[in-house]
Design a protein around this motif. Structure first.
Motif, PDB file in Angstrom:
ATOM      1  N   ILE A  35      -6.558   1.735   2.225  1.00 44.27           N
ATOM      2  CA  ILE A  35      -5.986   1.329   1.056  1.00 44.27           C
ATOM      3  C   ILE A  35      -5.830  -0.330   0.804  1.00 44.27           C
ATOM      4  O   ILE A  35      -6.242  -0.838   0.019  1.00 44.27           O
ATOM      5  CB  ILE A  35      -4.530   1.781   0.733  1.00 44.27           C
ATOM      6  N   VAL A  36      -5.268  -0.850   1.996  1.00 41.83           N
ATOM      7  CA  VAL A  36      -5.392  -2.328   2.023  1.00 41.83           C
ATOM      8  C   VAL A  36      -7.005  -2.967   1.998  1.00 41.83           C
ATOM      9  O   VAL A  36      -7.067  -3.967   1.198  1.00 41.83           O
ATOM     10  CB  VAL A  36      -4.549  -2.879   3.179  1.00 41.83           C
ATOM     11  N   SER A  90      -2.557   5.228  -3.650  1.00 40.79           N
ATOM     12  CA  SER A  90      -3.364   6.472  -3.722  1.00 40.79           C
ATOM     13  C   SER A  90      -2.620   7.600  -3.634  1.00 40.79           C
ATOM     14  O   SER A  90      -1.616   7.647  -3.107  1.00 40.79           O
ATOM     15  CB  SER A  90      -4.000   6.536  -2.293  1.00 40.79           C
ATOM     16  N   TRP A 105       4.341   4.219   3.180  1.00 45.35           N
ATOM     17  CA  TRP A 105       4.135   2.814   2.369  1.00 45.35           C
ATOM     18  C   TRP A 105       4.149   1.919   3.289  1.00 45.35           C
ATOM     19  O   TRP A 105       4.492   1.919   4.736  1.00 45.35           O
ATOM     20  CB  TRP A 105       5.160   2.494   1.324  1.00 45.35           C
ATOM     21  N   ASP A 121       0.616   5.518  -0.344  1.00 41.07           N
ATOM     22  CA  ASP A 121      -0.019   6.665   0.084  1.00 41.07           C
ATOM     23  C   ASP A 121       0.896   7.915  -0.274  1.00 41.07           C
ATOM     24  O   ASP A 121       1.754   8.389   0.306  1.00 41.07           O
ATOM     25  CB  ASP A 121      -0.590   6.745   1.312  1.00 41.07           C
ATOM     26  N   ALA A 131      -7.990  -2.891  -1.588  1.00 41.04           N
ATOM     27  CA  ALA A 131      -7.260  -3.612  -2.558  1.00 41.04           C
ATOM     28  C   ALA A 131      -7.761  -5.340  -2.260  1.00 41.04           C
ATOM     29  O   ALA A 131      -7.595  -5.882  -2.954  1.00 41.04           O
ATOM     30  CB  ALA A 131      -5.767  -3.519  -2.265  1.00 41.04           C
ATOM     31  N   ALA A 138      -1.168  -1.338  -4.304  1.00 41.72           N
ATOM     32  CA  ALA A 138      -2.595  -0.483  -4.397  1.00 41.72           C
ATOM     33  C   ALA A 138      -1.942   1.092  -3.900  1.00 41.72           C
ATOM     34  O   ALA A 138      -1.296   1.303  -2.785  1.00 41.72           O
ATOM     35  CB  ALA A 138      -3.369  -1.155  -3.056  1.00 41.72           C
ATOM     36  N   ALA A 194       1.059  -1.216   0.013  1.00 44.15           N
ATOM     37  CA  ALA A 194       0.034   0.044  -0.084  1.00 44.15           C
ATOM     38  C   ALA A 194       0.757   1.119   0.110  1.00 44.15           C
ATOM     39  O   ALA A 194       1.881   1.286   0.701  1.00 44.15           O
ATOM     40  CB  ALA A 194      -0.881   0.115   1.297  1.00 44.15           C
ATOM     41  N   LEU A 235      -3.305   3.906   4.848  1.00 43.52           N
ATOM     42  CA  LEU A 235      -2.809   2.965   4.492  1.00 43.52           C
ATOM     43  C   LEU A 235      -3.740   1.729   4.766  1.00 43.52           C
ATOM     44  O   LEU A 235      -3.916   0.622   3.919  1.00 43.52           O
ATOM     45  CB  LEU A 235      -1.269   2.642   5.205  1.00 43.52           C
TER      46      LEU A 235
END
Length: 286
Positions: free
Chosen positions: A276-277, A94, A56, A48, A280, A92, A46, A273
């Motif tokens: 994001i996970v 952002s 990350w 960002d 994903a 993934a 992930a 983060l």
């Protein structure tokens, strides 16, 4: 759909009503809940990319295996160094940092031959309904933060991300994003005042309810402006809901904000983060 899928390329204790429910994917500290203990999922990297920092984390479905950050101004170097990590199943991303970060991530995915999931806010995703007039205009970092907050708490939240800018976004008890505000962050306010007014002292200030020098006056005024914005949002949201929302704080100035907020709040260090996970892991890629 979890996002756009591209191939190759004095500290206060939180009030009891604000304690989070178990997170299906990530519990407190990034640890998994019971359903995830027996097996690990695919490795997800992930990333960002924010206005000033790129953060990350490498997640295996149970916990964070590695985390780090670097300056957005050095996006190519920071992202290029991630090639030293174990090859993930997917990346993934952002991105509110711009095209340089995007290109660096695409090169990384091409080198690994793994899928790239670009976080793009949807009308509905991960239990959250996007109330923006144009869902795609919402910042991907704000969207990921709301997804993570909803997964953690499952109730009305005011999601505050205090960084270069401060955002405060309202998610109601049904997971609907009702709207939010964007204001300059604390450091940006100080910088703008120093650059725009030669009469202001450029010294480093500190907080004081009764400032007696210019540096302290500027520092304290900027901080209280942010605190006041959050308190106003909480008061209005509480009036609409009938009960106060969970205040979720994230970002580099989260601790500074909480120290002066005088309201119960939850700090989540890697909120974006986590979101994001979550996105994903919802099957963005076949």
């Amino acid at each position: 759909m979890g996002g756009r899928c591209l191939r190759g390329g004095r500290e206060r204790r939180a009030h009891p009503r604000y304690r989070s429910r178990p997170l299906p994917l990530l519990g407190r500290g990034g640890q998994s809940e019971a359903g995830c203990r027996s097996r690990r999922g695919p490795l997800i990297l992930a990333i960002d990319a924010g206005n000033t920092r790129i953060k990350w984390g490498l997640h295996d479905g149970r916990q964070w295996l590695a985390m780090g950050s670097g300056a957005t101004a050095e996006a190519g170097v920071v992202i290029g160094q991630l090639a030293k990590l174990d090859r993930p199943s997917r990346v993934a991303f952002s991105n509110v940092a711009g095209p340089e970060a995007m290109e660096a991530v695409r090169r990384l995915c091409s080198e690994w031959s793994v899928a790239l999931i670009e976080i793009v806010p949807q009308r509905f995703q991960c239990g959250v309904t996007n109330g923006y007039a144009d869902p795609h205009q919402l910042g991907s970092d704000r969207w990921a933060a709301m997804v993570a907050a909803w997964r953690r708490f499952g109730r009305a939240c005011l999601v505050v991300n205090a960084g270069t800018a401060m955002t405060a976004d309202m998610v109601d008890d049904h997971g609907r994003f009702r709207g939010g505000i964007i204001v300059p962050g604390h450091g940006l306010m100080l910088q703008a005042l120093a650059e725009r007014s030669s009469a202001l002292d450029r010294g480093i200030g500190r907080f004081d309810f009764y400032p007696k020098n210019t540096a302290n006056a500027v520092y304290s005024g900027a901080l209280l402006a942010l605190v006041g914005a959050v308190k106003h949002m909480v008061a209005r949201f509480s009036e609409d809901l009938g009960v106060p929302p969970v205040i979720v704080l994230a970002g580099g100035d989260a601790a500074l904000l909480r120290a002066h907020l005088e309201l119960p709040a939850e700090m989540v260090e890697h909120l974006v983060l986590e979101g994001i996970v979550c996105i994903a892991s919802e099957g963005a890629c076949p």
